[in-house]
Scaffold this active site. Sequence first.
Site, PDB file in Angstrom:
ATOM      1  N   GLY A   1      -4.503   8.948  -1.125  1.00  0.00           N
ATOM      2  CA  GLY A   1      -3.019   9.089  -1.338  1.00  0.00           C
ATOM      3  C   GLY A   1      -2.615   8.332  -2.692  1.00  0.00           C
ATOM      4  O   GLY A   1      -3.460   7.253  -3.327  1.00  0.00           O
ATOM      5  N   CYS A   2      -1.510   8.496  -3.328  1.00  0.00           N
ATOM      6  CA  CYS A   2      -0.866   8.001  -4.569  1.00  0.00           C
ATOM      7  C   CYS A   2      -0.706   6.393  -4.214  1.00  0.00           C
ATOM      8  O   CYS A   2      -1.143   5.503  -4.824  1.00  0.00           O
ATOM      9  CB  CYS A   2       0.270   8.695  -5.070  1.00  0.00           C
ATOM     10  N   TYR A   3       0.078   6.209  -3.178  1.00  0.00           N
ATOM     11  CA  TYR A   3       0.411   4.758  -2.762  1.00  0.00           C
ATOM     12  C   TYR A   3      -0.895   3.989  -2.604  1.00  0.00           C
ATOM     13  O   TYR A   3      -1.181   2.976  -2.852  1.00  0.00           O
ATOM     14  CB  TYR A   3       1.538   4.655  -1.791  1.00  0.00           C
TER      15      TYR A   3
ATOM     16  N   THR B   1      -3.985   4.483  -3.459  1.00  0.00           N
ATOM     17  CA  THR B   1      -4.612   4.190  -4.796  1.00  0.00           C
ATOM     18  C   THR B   1      -4.044   2.952  -5.334  1.00  0.00           C
ATOM     19  O   THR B   1      -4.796   1.866  -5.539  1.00  0.00           O
ATOM     20  CB  THR B   1      -4.519   5.351  -5.780  1.00  0.00           C
TER      21      THR B   1
END
Lengths: 302, 302, 302, 302
Positions: B106-108, B110
């Site tokens: 996911g973005c967070y 990463t």
Amino acid sequence: VADLYPALAACDLSFEPHDAGIAAGADVVFLAVPHTAAMAVAPALLDAGAVVIDHSADFRLKDPAVYEKWYDVAHAAPGLIEEAVYGLPEVSRAGLADARLVACAGCYPTATSLAVVPALESGRVVGDRVVVDAKCGVAGAGRTPTPFSHYRNANEAVTPYNVAAHRHVPEIEQVMRGAAGRDVQLVFGPHLVPMTRGLLSTAYLPVEGLDLESAHEIYAARYEGEPFVSVLEPGRMPSTGDVEGSNRAHLGLAYDEHGATLIAVCAIDNLVKGSSGQAIQCANAVLGLPETTGLEAPAPVV
Amino acid sequence: VADLYPALAACDLSFEPHDAGIAAGADVVFLAVPHTAAMAVAPALLDAGAVVIDHSADFRLKDPAVYEKWYDVAHAAPGLIEEAVYGLPEVSRAGLADARLVACAGCYPTATSLAVVPALESGRVVGDRVVVDAKCGVAGAGRTPTPFSHYRNANEAVTPYNVAAHRHVPEIEQVMRGAAGRDVQLVFGPHLVPMTRGLLSTAYLPVEGLDLESAHEIYAARYEGEPFVSVLEPGRMPSTGDVEGSNRAHLGLAYDEHGATLIAVCAIDNLVKGSSGQAIQCANAVLGLPETTGLEAPAPVV
Amino acid sequence: VADLYPALAACDLSFEPHDAGIAAGADVVFLAVPHTAAMAVAPALLDAGAVVIDHSADFRLKDPAVYEKWYDVAHAAPGLIEEAVYGLPEVSRAGLADARLVACAGCYPTATSLAVVPALESGRVVGDRVVVDAKCGVAGAGRTPTPFSHYRNANEAVTPYNVAAHRHVPEIEQVMRGAAGRDVQLVFGPHLVPMTRGLLSTAYLPVEGLDLESAHEIYAARYEGEPFVSVLEPGRMPSTGDVEGSNRAHLGLAYDEHGATLIAVCAIDNLVKGSSGQAIQCANAVLGLPETTGLEAPAPVV
Amino acid sequence: VADLYPALAACDLSFEPHDAGIAAGADVVFLAVPHTAAMAVAPALLDAGAVVIDHSADFRLKDPAVYEKWYDVAHAAPGLIEEAVYGLPEVSRAGLADARLVACAGCYPTATSLAVVPALESGRVVGDRVVVDAKCGVAGAGRTPTPFSHYRNANEAVTPYNVAAHRHVPEIEQVMRGAAGRDVQLVFGPHLVPMTRGLLSTAYLPVEGLDLESAHEIYAARYEGEPFVSVLEPGRMPSTGDVEGSNRAHLGLAYDEHGATLIAVCAIDNLVKGSSGQAIQCANAVLGLPETTGLEAPAPVV
């Protein structure tokens, strides 16, 4: 004034050069000059009988050595440091009543202190290290165009700056020491965010014997009756947008059970509660006026 | 496609309904469906011989009980969880080489993992609690209009959300456990900031036996040769604006000596390195292509 | 109220369902309901003796056929149309003094009328066609999340909408006819710009026998004594940022000699002078109060 | 390069001082120096055999007297003016094939010319006056911090500037004269809007014998096969957000029947199609390369 600030097109006041004679006749002088300039002019104003409300950092730090370390200059009026009262009424109201010289709290110290003081006073914060991550709008950097405040640099970007090296650290630690009754290290991460006004401090406080409900009770009790502080219901978080243009501080709380950490978040408008609004609130306190005098406009609603 | 995305006015591709037959003939299928939908369709695609690169959270968590706790539903394909390889090449490259099913980070996770992994691997992080404060642009919330992404609510405002309760916490803790070789609690504070793209994770790591220089050496060595990670020189901090539109991650470091805390900051474009760009990078790794294939465009310079 | 508008955290007012009995006892009722709903409830309120200040378009257009054409519904209270007084005090002050029903001017009509009325009244505008290009912030579209007001769509983008087909065209042409004493066609191009509040109308008026200086004299004389209108000095142009949060209108003028065109630009805050502030100003005018009552806060200065 | 542009952290190019020797060996030199500096260095570069692609205004205006009027300096290389080919391939492609010196079109002239040329060429524009209202992002003003580009001044504000006095007026009128075969006066209103990139020109063209459908046919035919121009379907309008980061121009049309006015709107990214992207497109045209070489990246999709 209207020429420099077109928003005040209907204002017919004029700027005038600083004149010691005029100032000498004033009951109150608001000093909005840079750090180091304030300590040069304050003594004469006090001698002339004025109350001095100072926006600068010159009289905030109680230890002249700490001042010299962070501002790279020896203090020019060390004799006034002890007398100066810190200008954050929610924390230092008692001293303001008969103050002659007020050292208004800075913007980061205001939001951060409001977020951490009740927990520190409660004795439930453990360890000696508190992390505070702060986010500030661009106008806090002043009216002078710089690469930092250049639109294309600031827009659509979040950028940390002065991490672990911001001048407000010793000021905040001074407040924390007062609240906790012991030294607490502040690990401070300020960030520039793409908005004009607003400042949000997110404090991560390791605690024992506290949960969301009891923390909320402590904060609500601590700020009961404060005209400018709202402690939001558990589950709600503050937004800088909700205090924009007002002298208000909004406080929200969360509790991370598995990390035993209270997260206290405070939103202010750094140009009002973090600056000129606070100065007026302090002057009201000194003069015995209701603290809300001249500050009652709420944030505009959108 | 051009109808829905006017930016692609010159594009003559069309969206087509999902068709098992078409998918069955594909070498690689990128799954961009909501959580819970991915685990429903992935098994048939794998049976048909496709490599599945999944954007959802369905195959990220190795413990089905943790998945059920955070996503409120029993896992529908628990037999595939163990086989799934985590899709963050800088952390899980070895496993990607012969993967059939990739669970893209996911973005967070990463940005946060890239910020904390080298320090955790180095063994210099002390204590069992790491604070990460994250700031994310509004587009991360998707294309559906909601009060959260309504312009007047998001503009000129910083707002925390899901503090201490974000679904990405167990995913990040899983990566942290892998890097540290022990359990580390993540205290996580995500914030919405007024910009379209971009995500910045600021990690506060209590350390021993580390200073800025040695930390920089550790990070620079850890990411040497990584095509998409730049470790900035000591004293420089990353900005989300500098990675906007690219698959790159920028990493900056600061060290707070009096609080013995390493501050590691990572900026990514959450819509690229935090999402579709990473999926392409993972597919490249699986297929044996250079990982930069299709991802070489730098961020536009302003 | 504080629940829906967190900015009003200190407010202890409550919303209540519309109650005909309560409304009947009111001196003034501000109607802030959608178009078509206002004409359904206004008659009973007037019968009960209230002054009605209506925000909707229902009583703005003097020709019911024009209303029906643009709002796709037959007018439900045509008998009240003639009595209704247009709510733009700078243009219709005389009629407001003893009005019972005020049809407040819309946001585009307010800024546009203030920009063009003095020139049209002067008789120096030639031809029968005036181009007005307008730019409006996103909050003008209301609080309901839509693709139009979705952050990622609105941010970092200027987009025309309803070009040559905006419902405010007949309303503005009605004002223009009153000022010019003849029909003038409005060619109107509204644009959405990435900001929350603010509206700027740029009017291109073909003129004869006018230059910048004489135009400035005409505008300054026309608005002399107006509490909310500032005609800027020749060479200065208004900015929406300078009126944000206030009920003020700022007017700037330029003259294109080679094209014989006067360019008159008006900036307002569409949520104040273009909406609720104007309603209060109109109510003040009806009730014989100073028009500035409750509206004296200037725009916040940054 | 990476030092000044952190977005290019992975770039290992270096800036070097201008060196006549190096330049002399180049096939193509892109000149990105201020107005008046370009005409000082171009002659030697041409003498050395280079093709010169100039970003400045120095060789755009065919009449040296007009140049002197708007740029306040006598032209230093008037002998090259006639030879210089205007750098807007959609308008001046024929001349680019064997050009030595290309005067790239400015940002406002690019968007405006693309919007008005097909209508003017069609002979359906009546009268001698065209109003163009333009909106531009802040990055167009360059990298030097100024009050104009200061965040707090530019953010949340729309502001006209250089109204009826912008240096791009004679350049646009030159293109209009070429398309119409007669003099047409441009009344030009540029505005600064709060976004980094993007430029939108809204042209109001009085016409006869044209409606939306026939206008669309004219524009679609005129730009058929153009690799960087999309004429949107009737009823759709362009947005600067849809071309951000790309070399594309999006064109939309509306027709105001009661005012007999065609409204043609063109959106570009002023930093690409309005600047460096266009320079590359021109160089491609001169060198006989496909015009899209190096320019194929579409706008990022959000």
